[in-house]
Design a protein around this motif. Sequence first.
Motif, PDB file in Angstrom:
ATOM      1  N   MET B   1       0.849  -1.191   0.000  1.00 12.39           N
ATOM      2  CA  MET B   1       0.000   0.000   0.000  1.00 12.39           C
ATOM      3  C   MET B   1       0.886   1.242   0.000  1.00 12.39           C
ATOM      4  SD  MET B   1      -3.063   0.977   2.740  1.00 12.39           S
ATOM      5  CE  MET B   1      -2.807  -0.618   3.505  1.00 12.39           C
ATOM      6  N   ASN B 205      -0.617  -4.629  -2.829  1.00  8.68           N
ATOM      7  CA  ASN B 205      -0.971  -5.295  -1.561  1.00  8.68           C
ATOM      8  C   ASN B 205      -1.794  -4.372  -0.669  1.00  8.68           C
ATOM      9  OD1 ASN B 205      -1.161  -7.252   0.383  1.00  8.68           O
ATOM     10  ND2 ASN B 205       0.967  -7.108   1.072  1.00  8.68           N
ATOM     11  N   ALA B 206      -2.784  -3.731  -1.258  1.00  8.44           N
ATOM     12  CA  ALA B 206      -3.699  -2.864  -0.507  1.00  8.44           C
ATOM     13  C   ALA B 206      -5.010  -3.624  -0.341  1.00  8.44           C
ATOM     14  CB  ALA B 206      -3.915  -1.542  -1.244  1.00  8.44           C
ATOM     15  N   LYS B 207      -5.071  -4.407   0.725  1.00  5.12           N
ATOM     16  CA  LYS B 207      -6.148  -5.392   0.827  1.00  5.12           C
ATOM     17  C   LYS B 207      -7.512  -4.789   1.133  1.00  5.12           C
ATOM     18  CE  LYS B 207      -3.323  -9.335   1.468  1.00  5.12           C
ATOM     19  NZ  LYS B 207      -3.400 -10.773   1.646  1.00  5.12           N
ATOM     20  N   VAL B 208      -7.549  -3.736   1.917  1.00  6.27           N
ATOM     21  CA  VAL B 208      -8.849  -3.109   2.189  1.00  6.27           C
ATOM     22  C   VAL B 208      -9.416  -2.528   0.908  1.00  6.27           C
ATOM     23  CG1 VAL B 208     -10.025  -1.260   3.427  1.00  6.27           C
ATOM     24  CG2 VAL B 208      -8.271  -2.603   4.592  1.00  6.27           C
ATOM     25  N   ARG B 211     -10.544  -5.330  -1.516  1.00 10.40           N
ATOM     26  CA  ARG B 211     -11.780  -6.007  -1.096  1.00 10.40           C
ATOM     27  C   ARG B 211     -12.991  -5.083  -1.231  1.00 10.40           C
ATOM     28  NH1 ARG B 211     -11.661 -11.562  -0.995  1.00 10.40           N
ATOM     29  NH2 ARG B 211      -9.812 -12.287   0.071  1.00 10.40           N
ATOM     30  N   PHE B 212     -12.813  -3.832  -0.867  1.00 11.98           N
ATOM     31  CA  PHE B 212     -13.932  -2.892  -0.995  1.00 11.98           C
ATOM     32  C   PHE B 212     -14.305  -2.701  -2.465  1.00 11.98           C
ATOM     33  CE2 PHE B 212     -13.736  -0.269   3.232  1.00 11.98           C
ATOM     34  CZ  PHE B 212     -13.810  -1.440   3.966  1.00 11.98           C
TER      35      PHE B 212
END
Lengths: 383, 383
Positions: B1, B205-208, B211-212
């Motif tokens: 991120m 690798n910005a998982k939030v 997923r959003f």
Amino acid sequence: MLHFNFHNSTKIFFGEGQIAAIANNIPQDAKVLVTYGGGSIKQNGVYDQVCAALANHSWTEFAGIEPNPQYDTLMKAVEQVKAQGITYILAVGGGSVVDGTKFIAAAAHYEGGDPWDILAARGKVKSAVPMSCVLTLPATGSESNIGAVISRGTTKLDFLSPHVRPLFAVLDPKVTLTLSERQVANGVVDAFVHVMEQYLTYPVNAKVQDRFSEGLLLNLIEEGPKALATPGDLEVRANIMWSATMALNGLIGVGVPQDWTTHMIGHELTGHYGIDHARTLSIVLPAVMKVQREQKRAKLLQYAARVWDLHEGDEDAMIDLAIAKTEAFFSQMGVPVRLSEVDLDQAAAEVIVDSLVAHGMTTLGEQRDITPEVSRQILQTAL
Amino acid sequence: MLHFNFHNSTKIFFGEGQIAAIANNIPQDAKVLVTYGGGSIKQNGVYDQVCAALANHSWTEFAGIEPNPQYDTLMKAVEQVKAQGITYILAVGGGSVVDGTKFIAAAAHYEGGDPWDILAARGKVKSAVPMSCVLTLPATGSESNIGAVISRGTTKLDFLSPHVRPLFAVLDPKVTLTLSERQVANGVVDAFVHVMEQYLTYPVNAKVQDRFSEGLLLNLIEEGPKALATPGDLEVRANIMWSATMALNGLIGVGVPQDWTTHMIGHELTGHYGIDHARTLSIVLPAVMKVQREQKRAKLLQYAARVWDLHEGDEDAMIDLAIAKTEAFFSQMGVPVRLSEVDLDQAAAEVIVDSLVAHGMTTLGEQRDITPEVSRQILQTAL
């Protein structure tokens, strides 16, 4: 989806080195109080970064805010705020320091009599000293919400006020690298249960909130164990930190029913037996899932499918498996899932039920159907 | 991120009947200008609700802001703001009315010379008339962001300024029930492409955020066709409305690379040929996915897996299928996916490439590698 109002005005400064941003985001003429906890920020470099950023500000400090921040400690800070004419408070620490600072900020302006009433009598907070925070432990979401939980002896109570929402929050995942394994695990579990308390109720066809909640749960399940296995991985910490903030900044909870039974029972366990907040949640949540299985059936099935990828077979078997997987995740994070793991038994369950009644927690749950008798069942299920 | 700052201060009032909230959220002493478009708000009851809410305010109105709001029209409103000493603007309409009002608000305070410079020369907006909005068409996300797109002849340009972020936005899904099928479809597609422009780049690798974004895409794929099939379903409209706001309120775009090539090429198509904004996007996006396939490979595979549930087989086959499914979704929404469907050919492609060059759009894409030659390839792929 239910009607809602949503407003979250906290400015987020996210990433390595962002502590420097406080220099330009606290008014130059402010009289600043820096609040913190036991001093870990002096070991890990955070205190030095804050000092550097505040080089051109007038500031003093208040140290010693403990985990589960105590009313008596905080009231000493309130005296300092008044005596020194403090006009801005910067909390530097984890959720306890941020929560405690919210209370200090509100109590210093409180004109309704005894500040304890803010917690015990829902005394209205009409203003507060402006505050911001540098977060060092991702967990509570307090860094950008309006809530705080304060302890006094065995009593643990919360209050909500938009006046204590941090104006800005610095989230530097690098500062979380020095946390202990226990702190990291607790934070992940706390954030996970925050999502569950807003998600695992009954369906209201709120698709954004559901998808966002499921996404956060998936992230925490993926990243939590990695944070323990590879504690130096900054990307993992960054994803956990941002997930924890989003878990309780208000967004996933708009327009949906909410539960919070796990937290209310958990607060009593911390108040009476000193168990870490997150570890009370990991004990209580699975029991709530089991006892409230029928009320939460539709969302339990959705949770099983979307979070644990369980799509086939008997519905009850899928629910059982989803609960078992939740417990296994908690165990993997090293937190307990039974009261017996923290040496508590039936006698403790009775103490907790009595305490819930004493604190007016007699109709918990999204349907207000968790009476003291149901709370007893939950605690017995958690034995 | 990546590092980021995030701040979204717009208050959201969501749900049926929330237009009444404007009464208490515009200062009593404000001199209000209500801006709107072609007058559909007078047929569907929105205008009456706004009048009722403003009964105790001093207000006038400016009507006639067109789709792809025109500079010349907006400058007439700027004159009115100045002549009448307007201190607050309430936009009532879709993204064009909100965008147009943002420009009015900024231009009325602009001291840098010709207000056109705000768009054409990145003239700095140092203040703006405070503004809010009642949204009638979910699509652009303009209701809680800092951007606006304005047209002048065949030129379509955008500007960004925190000073034009709406102070509040009323989102009442009921008012969207009177939209035409074409408006609903365009809105869903616009929101979908907003998500894609922030999602389909390269992994950080910005998982939030991932997923959003995936959650919003899934919602729009689920709810879009339902809005056409059962146009009276208020819950569907509510989920679309909240998804469209979240698609471009800044949240999913923090800390990630962004593209916006589809929008930049699309703006030229609207400017030159008057094609609805969303319909330019549905034509260009699939071609961008095909031409930038290698640069976007990792995210295309993630998109295939998480949005279209494609997990097995040859990677290139999965990417092909994900693109085909994207096109099928657009076609199901009744929007075109090829230039030939809107009667444009190779000659038009050349006009667009020349216009991109004229507007300085010569290094588009998250890697700045979309030169005019690549834009030509994209347009040819879209023939």
